[in-house]
Each structure stands twice: as C-alpha cells, then as structure tokens.
Design an enzyme around this catalytic site. Sequence first.
Site, short mmCIF file in Angstrom:
data_model
loop_
_atom_site.label_atom_id
_atom_site.label_comp_id
_atom_site.label_asym_id
_atom_site.label_seq_id
_atom_site.Cartn_x
_atom_site.Cartn_y
_atom_site.Cartn_z
N LYS A 1 -27.01 25.88 -1.08
CA LYS A 1 -27.78 26.29 -2.27
C LYS A 1 -27.67 27.79 -2.57
CE LYS A 1 -30.49 22.16 -2.67
NZ LYS A 1 -31.10 21.28 -1.68
N ASP B 1 -31.51 22.52 9.42
CA ASP B 1 -30.99 22.41 8.05
C ASP B 1 -31.82 23.31 7.13
OD1 ASP B 1 -30.25 21.83 5.48
OD2 ASP B 1 -30.35 19.65 5.71
N PHE C 1 -34.76 15.00 4.21
CA PHE C 1 -33.76 15.01 3.14
C PHE C 1 -32.62 15.92 3.58
CE2 PHE C 1 -31.45 16.42 -0.54
CZ PHE C 1 -31.26 15.24 -1.22
C1 LIG Z 1 -30.39 20.03 -1.17
C2 LIG Z 1 -30.36 19.80 0.28
C3 LIG Z 1 -29.22 19.27 0.92
C4 LIG Z 1 -28.02 18.77 0.15
O1 LIG Z 1 -27.38 19.77 -0.58
P1 LIG Z 1 -26.38 19.34 -1.76
O2 LIG Z 1 -25.75 20.64 -2.17
O3 LIG Z 1 -27.20 18.71 -2.84
O4 LIG Z 1 -25.40 18.39 -1.18
C5 LIG Z 1 -29.24 19.17 2.29
N1 LIG Z 1 -30.32 19.53 3.01
C6 LIG Z 1 -31.42 20.03 2.44
C7 LIG Z 1 -32.58 20.44 3.29
C8 LIG Z 1 -31.50 20.16 1.05
O5 LIG Z 1 -32.63 20.62 0.48
#
Ligand SMILES: *Cc1c(COP(=O)(O)O)cnc(C)c1O
Length: 432
Positions: free
Chosen positions: A260, A231, A146
């Site tokens: 986040k 990520d 994700f």
């Molecule tokens: C939430 C998330 C994203 C995307 O972040 P958004 O602020 O919702 O665009 C990307 N990578 C990971 C691992 C995430 O958990």
Amino acid sequence: MDATTATATQTFIGQEARFGARNYQPVPVVVARARDCLIWDVEGREYIDMMSAYSAVSHGHLHPRLVAAVQRQLQQVAVTSRAYHGTTLGPFLEKLCTVAGFDRALPMNTGAEAVETAIKCARRWGHFVKGIADGEQQILVARGNFHGRTSTIIGFSTEADYRAGFGPFAPGFRHFDFGDMASVRAATTASTCAVLIEPIQGEAGVILPPDGFFRELRDWCTRNDILLIDDEVQAGLGRTGRWFAFEHEGIRPDALILGKALGGGVLPVSAFLADRAVMDVFNPGSHGSTFGGNALAAAVGLEALLVIEDEDLVARSAALGEHMLERLRGVMHAAAPLVRGVRGRGLWAGVDIDPAHASARELVERLAERGVLSKETHETVIRFAPPLTITRELIDRAVDTFQEVAMQKCRELALDATFVSAKTRIEAVVPA
Ligand SMILES: *Cc1c(COP(=O)(O)O)cnc(C)c1O
C-alpha cells in the site's frame, strides 16, 4: 433517464456497471482528480479524503516529490524485469532494510503477492531449516484476518463472502482467535512453521490486540521455533503513529510484509522483509515476479520512504491521530446510542455503528453527499484513515460533518440523547 439528460456521474457509473465485473459496490462518487487530501468529482464537487485508498495514499494524492520521482525515472528506464540489474533497486532495498531493521527485502507489486511470498518463505524455512516434512508445514492465522484475495489467501479467510464458491482451498493453515494466547497454543503443532498476523486487524474493523498479547506471542514463537510474520501492508509506514505497528507492542517480528503506502500513492509496490537466516531459503529460480522491483517502482518506493522521513509523517500521524480519535469520541457521546464505539491508533480509526439504528454504509453515503469520503467495513464499522499529510483543520471539518450526519440520523430515529433523557424526566414528574 435518457442519455441526453444523464449526468456525467450517471454516465460513468453506468459504463462501469455495464462493462465491468460486479465484484465491487463503490460509493456513488465519480472521482475526476485529487490533490493531497482533497478529491473532486466529475461534477466539480469537493471532498475530504478520509480513506486514502486503504493507506495506499498515505502521502496524499500526487505528492509533488513522488510525481517528480516518477517523471525523473521515466526519462531513464521503467521496466526491464529482474533479468538484469538496475540503478534504483539497490538504493530502494537498502533504505527499506535500514528503516525496517531487517537484513534483506524481496520486492513484489501488490500486498497479496508479498503475503504469498511470506507463505512460500515460511514453508521453505519450515522444511529446510526446522526440518518439517515438505507438505506438512502449517501456518497459524487469526480468525477475522485479511491478507489479500488470491485463492490461497482467501482459503484461510474466515469471511464467508470471500470464500463462497471458490474452493478447493490450499491446506496447511490453522486458525486461532486474534488476541487469545490459549487459542494460539491449542492451534500449534510440531509442524507449525509460522504465525501470520496483522498487528491491528484492519478489514475486520480496526481491531486492536489486547495489551501484552504480542509479547506473549513473540515468546511463544521464539520458544517453539516458529516464525512470527507481521503483515503491515495496511498498518505500516506511519499509519499507526509509529513507523511500524509492531513498535507499539515492544516486539520485533521475524519477517515483515509491506505494501500500500510503499507505492507512494502512485504505483503498486510491496515487499517481504526478513533477516538472512530466513530470507536465504530463496535461491535463484525459487521465486519471482516480472514487475516486482522494476526500476520505476523502486524509484517510487525509495522516494515514498524518504518523504515519510523528511516530512515527519510518522510523528504527524501520532499527534493528529490522537486529535482525530478524541474528536470521534466526542461524536460518540453526542450521537449515542447510534455511534457506540470508537477505537484506533494513529490516523486510523474504526467507528462502530449500532446496526439496530443504521448501517455503516448508509452513514458513509450520507457523509459522501456532504463532502467527506470514508468507507464501511462489514455492516457496522466506518473506517477513517486519511492521508498522513492531513491538517488539523481538515480533520475537524470532516469530524464536524460526521457529527452532523450522526445527529441528523439520531433525530430521524428520535434517539436524541437529550430528548430521551428530558422525556424520561418529564415522565418521572408527570406519570401518565
Ligand atoms: C490490503 C491488504 C493486503 C492485500 O493487499 P493488495 O495490494 O490489495 O493485494 C494484505 N494484507 C493486509 C493487512 C491488507 O490490508
């Protein structure tokens, strides 16, 4: 139900349903306000936040220092775009690079934008530095990944719900199995410029990598001149009990994606970090964002990092995370076979619910009715990821409630472990 007797909860949910797109299915709680780890709904009911907006609220709701940082900056300037310099961006970037151990950072807003930045950087590096023909660059991604919701990113998701009907998808991505080096090797070609990977697969259900996988992956990337892009939008900034989840693996990636929690629970703030040799493939005009790195966001991002440091939230996550996992394992033993697995790192746990007995969603809704907010991922996993500021007492209250909900469900299903074993014992002594 006519309008005069509708509760505030029904009114607000109805309004969202009537005028909003139907791309979410929220738990039926209408949040009116929140402070630190507690949330109150429009009816005045209190909840423990065991979700923290997927780590966006790692600092707790409306942390006084973050609120003060916003208020201070709103006396000065909020947004100018990157057409000009400012007084908050430099200090934010310097702190971010120091904390994460990279030369440079590129600020964006949402996580998905920072992932897009990583993809663009990897492709440019693949062409300009590695010498892959432009248009031929390939990025390896894990099954179950994700990385956000843009059309490019969902194009390499393996989740049918995220993709159905949204094609055509961008080429240039190849899949491997998370945790499986043989599959990474098989997916690699001479045109591979990067591996993009979560250190722990969050949305997939808080899936931990097998021991040693990241060290082997690191070696493979180094030997084959491939960027390892980590990520940590959800995993980073203390969530796993380290500043960054890659520290658990004893490796350093070539680039890091944060989001986040970087926004301190008040704004979207994200960033892509790398050393000069990688980041400098971006030149003026090659990439940007109107709001990325704005003065207000930079002030918030800096304060978010300072609060984590000053309040020792990383050590807190490690210690309390240990406690939370141990307590959740207790629920697993008490409520087997309904609760059949618990795993996690720091204040981040995934709890497997046996779909033969209940959906994760049903238990999440029952928890909400009893004042604990969590969230399911897929049909079978409940995620617990409270603010890093949570106390041991609140964790205990939340887990006690989870145990009550799980045992209640077991009783309804006549799955009570002692009941089953007592029955078996009686049947052994007194054959039917
Ligand atoms: C939430 C998330 C994203 C995307 O972040 P958004 O602020 O919702 O665009 C990307 N990578 C990971 C691992 C995430 O958990």
